[in-house]
Design an enzyme around this catalytic site. Structure first.
Site, PDB file in Angstrom:
ATOM      1  N   ARG A 324       1.155  -1.151  -0.032  1.00 21.99           N
ATOM      2  CA  ARG A 324       0.160  -0.046  -0.183  1.00 21.99           C
ATOM      3  C   ARG A 324       0.907   1.090  -0.094  1.00 21.99           C
ATOM      4  O   ARG A 324       1.930   1.257   0.779  1.00 21.99           O
ATOM      5  CB  ARG A 324      -0.874   0.075   1.332  1.00 21.99           C
ATOM      6  CG  ARG A 324      -1.929  -1.193   1.244  1.00 21.99           C
ATOM      7  CD  ARG A 324      -2.727  -1.031   2.315  1.00 21.99           C
ATOM      8  NE  ARG A 324      -1.891  -0.828   3.513  1.00 21.99           N
ATOM      9  CZ  ARG A 324      -2.294  -0.106   4.688  1.00 21.99           C
ATOM     10  NH1 ARG A 324      -3.484   0.510   4.870  1.00 21.99           N
ATOM     11  NH2 ARG A 324      -1.487  -0.075   5.738  1.00 21.99           N
ATOM     12  N   SER A 388       8.240  -4.673   6.614  1.00 20.28           N
ATOM     13  CA  SER A 388       8.046  -6.129   7.649  1.00 20.28           C
ATOM     14  C   SER A 388       8.765  -7.163   7.549  1.00 20.28           C
ATOM     15  O   SER A 388       8.220  -7.954   7.436  1.00 20.28           O
ATOM     16  CB  SER A 388       6.475  -6.064   7.822  1.00 20.28           C
ATOM     17  OG  SER A 388       5.891  -5.022   7.967  1.00 20.28           O
ATOM     18  N   ASP A 442       6.505  -3.387  11.000  1.00 19.07           N
ATOM     19  CA  ASP A 442       5.065  -2.991  11.157  1.00 19.07           C
ATOM     20  C   ASP A 442       4.623  -3.385  12.872  1.00 19.07           C
ATOM     21  O   ASP A 442       3.544  -2.652  13.243  1.00 19.07           O
ATOM     22  CB  ASP A 442       4.108  -4.221  10.270  1.00 19.07           C
ATOM     23  CG  ASP A 442       4.636  -5.592  10.557  1.00 19.07           C
ATOM     24  OD1 ASP A 442       5.625  -5.874  10.993  1.00 19.07           O
ATOM     25  OD2 ASP A 442       4.053  -6.465  10.054  1.00 19.07           O
TER      26      ASP A 442
END
Ligand code: ADP
Ligand code: MG
Length: 702
Positions: A324, A388, A442
């Protein structure tokens, strides 16, 4: 037994006992009342199994293993069910009459459990004993009843069954003759004798079966009903029930033995907690760090948000199912809040597992698309990069990828600084420039996001595609970074816990199978027992094992079941959802190409429960190690702390979170742990960290 010369054999015995009985298990049967001419005293209210066992013992010359007491209706259904799997009703019309059928467990209040079906012996002969058939019963029925051994009882039976039908006809004939409507009014002594008109004569004149079938079909035009005549249902059926009970018990035992290895005791969970603690120390200490499996990576995030953060930021989120790009607008003061815009891009598998250049070119292409979509081309904003995967950081804006996890495999990235890889790709495109301020894991993003709302939040946890955690560690314990003052957030990379073999005694053959078939065999052992990418696969491997051993799906392994990845973790959530009826479980399995019976669905559901439960407990044991370490770091007798959590498995599985919370509570009696779900931790968190970094940078420039 003497005749068959087998008095020395202790065979299993099925006992067809066709009287109304209360059963709480298969081998117990308390006689409610005698019917059909039986009347021996001292049996009603007693367990007939115990009475037989006692009688056998008294003789003392042979022994048997009484496995099941069966009503003749049930025996009949079972006998026919052996040839016709659709047979779910049993009917007896003989001396007496009675019926049984397969009822849904959830409708049976007398027996615990809501799943599956159980055969119900209706004892329908007693229908009408409360008067509901009085308007149908005739003077002849009343006369029959009055002359019977059990007046007022079994009124429905007395209108139907062989013991009474001949007599019923005789009474009618007598009355007709008396009224000179028949036989010219002549009555013979024979006709006047009770019992002289046998039911056999009725049968010779009338076809009971044909009439019965015609009537049932007429009353139920929407049902396709087959009537199958049983051959010796009471004898064969009792043996059948006994055999089935034997088989089911053996299969159940075999399955439980397998699942036992996945059930963890309190002591075992404490052991996991302790071992996690040991690995944490190894990762933190400079001397043991190079060989440590739980890497305990410094993140250069040294403070949780104070709520004054503001400004516009870009964020990237790479590391899970979706990639994203986000625009995050933070305001402080009275209009304090966060506004976010984001766009999801897919990363095709061939790019995930292609070259690093292709991967980062694709990422930059997505950023460019997003800027255009937002009408922001040419605007230069600070960017936080949520990445992440395990990274070694020597600065906030640097992240050297140690190894790919979770299905990523792009070449030429491991050992490289991902910020450099991103910058090079931006230069190759020659379209815009970006100011990469922070590389964020994350877990850290999640902790920061929750920390923005709750100052006690000092731990971050992810249970999504993968699993990982971070927490605020004392700088004096972070030997890899100089300085003794204050705290720094440590990205534990706990997914790798166990990679040195320290969890081998907890691993089952199924964990080994899942690991061996994964992209990173031998790596991320803890993660592979916990997270969304793997739980479905563990379940699938267990189901295959059960099927191979004939304990499930009638021993037939479908092509679908052999297919890796068909059993997605979201199915675990669906199957375990409390409001789901078994029928829906069956339809989920059907959707997976797995034809299942009711029993199969119960077994599949149990497997899902055991696998998810173990995952939640292991995760809880890891978390217990973390919060207890924080407490000990601060030399507190009691610690109050909040854990920010993100990840679809945690959020959507119906039981994962509550089992995990319960485990943490049991393993850390000196901590009060609150769990806070983060809303988009990777996006918002990256922006928060970037905002804090910009604030500090500006302060330094001033
Ligand atoms: P990521 O960890 O990739 O950033 P998520 O937190 O959304 O993203 O986790 C995605 C994972 O969650 C998927 O890989 C899948 O295994 C699992 N998942 C998806 N839907 C469900 C569900 N309904 N219940 C449990 N797990 C799910
Ligand atoms: Mg995520």
């Amino acid at each position: 037994m003497e005749k068959l010369n087998m008095k020395d054999k202790k065979l299993p015995l099925g006992f067809t006992f066709s009287f109304p009985c209360h059963q709480t298990k298969l081998d117990e049967s308390i006689l409610v009342t005698w019917t059909k001419g039986f009347k021996s005293s001292g049996v009603e209210g007693k367990d007939v199994v115990a009475m037989i066992r006692k009688a056998i013992k008294k003789r003392g010359d042979f022994d048997i293993d009484l496995v099941a007491v069966v009503n003749d209706t049930v025996g009949t259904m079972m006998t026919c069910g052996y040839d016709d799997h659709n047979c779910e009703v049993g009917l007896i019309v003989g001396t007496g009459t009675n019926a049984c059928y397969m009822e849904e467990m959830r409708h049976i209040d007398l027996v615990e459990g809501d799943e599956g079906r159980m055969c119900i012996n209706m004892e329908w002969g007693a229908f009408g004993d409360d008067g509901v058939l009085n308007d149908i019963r005739t003077e002849f029925d009343r006369e029959i009843d009055m002359g019977s051994l059990n007046p007022g009882k079994q009124l429905f039976e007395k209108m139907i069954s062989g013991m009474y039908m001949g007599e019923l006809v005789r009474l009618i004939l007598v009355k007709m003759a008396k009224e000179e409507l028949l036989f010219d009014g002549r009555l013979t002594p024979s006709l006047l004798t009770t019992g002289h008109f046998e039911t056999g004569y009725v049968s010779a004149i009338e076809n009971f079966a044909r009439r019965l079938q015609k009537t049932v079909r007429k009353l139920l035009p929407d049902c396709d009903i087959r009537f199958v005549r049983s051959e010796d249902g009471s004898g064969k059926g009792a043996a059948m029930v006994t055999a089935v009970a034997y088989r089911l018990a053996a299969q159940h035992k075999a399955r439980q033995k397998t699942l036992e290895a996945l059930k963890l005791s309190h002591e075992q969970l404490l052991e996991v907690k302790n071992r996690m603690r040991i690995e944490m120390e190894r990762g933190l200490s400079k001397a043991s760090h190079p060989d440590a499996t739980v890497k305990m990576l410094p993140t250069y995030v040294c403070a949780t948000p104070d709520g004054t953060e503001k400004g516009d930021f870009l964020a990237l989120d790479l590391g899970g199912t979706n990639f994203r790009v986000l625009l995050v607008r933070m305001r402080n003061g009275i209009r304090r809040g966060v506004e976010m815009h984001n766009k999801i891009y897919s990363i095709p598998q061939e790019i995930m597992q292609g070259t690093g250049e292709e991967l980062f070119d694709h990422i930059v292409h997505c950023i460019s698309d997003f800027l255009e979509y937002m009408g922001m081309k040419g605007v230069s904003l600070p960017l936080g990069f949520t990445f992440s995967f395990p990274c070694q950081q020597n600065n906030l804006d640097e992240g050297i990828l140690l190894k790919w996890t979770k299905g990523f495999k792009a070449t030429g990235c491991e050992g490289e600084d991902v910020v450099n890889l991103l910058k090079e790709a931006i230069h190759r495109r020659e379209e815009f420039d970006l100011d990469v301020v922070a590389v964020v894991n994350d877990t850290v993003g999640t902790m920061m996001t929750c920390g923005y709302e709750d100052p006690y939040c000092e731990v971050g946890l992810i249970v999504g595609t993968g699993s990982n955690a971070c927490y605020m560690e004392e700088m004096r314990n972070v030997e890899l970074v100089e300085g003794e003052e204050g705290r720094m957030c440590i990205n534990m990379e706990w997914g790798a816990f166990g990679d040195n073999g320290c969890l081998d005694d907890f691993q089952t053959e199924f964990d080994v199978a899942v690991d061996e078939l994964s992209l990173n065999a031998g790596k991320q052992r803890f993660e592979k027992m916990i997270s969304g990418m793997y739980l479905g696969e563990i379940v699938r491997n267990i189901l295959i094992d059960f099927t191979k051993r004939g304990l499930l799906f009638r021993g037939r392994i479908s092509e679908r079941l052999k297919t890796r990845g068909i059993f997605e973790t979201k199915f675990l959530s669906q199957i375990e959802s409390d409001c789901l009826a078994l029928l829906q479980v069956r339809s989920i399995l059907q959707h997976l190409g797995l034809e299942s019976t009711c029993d199969d669905s119960i077994i599949v559901k149990e497997v899902c429960t055991v696998v998810a439960r173990r995952a939640a407990q292991l995760c809880g044991a890891g978390m217990a190690a973390v919060v207890d370490k924080i407490r000990e770091n601060r030399k507190l007798d009691f610690l109050k702390v909040t854990v920010g959590v993100d990840g679809t498995l945690y959020k959507l599985h119906p039981h994962f979170s509550s089992i995990m919370h319960e485990t943490v509570k049991q393993l850390t009696p000196k901590c009060e742990v609150t769990f806070l779900q983060s809303e988009d931790g990777s996006g918002k968190g990256a922006a928060l960290i970037t905002a804090v970094a910009c604030r500090i940078r500006e302060a330094g420039q001033r």
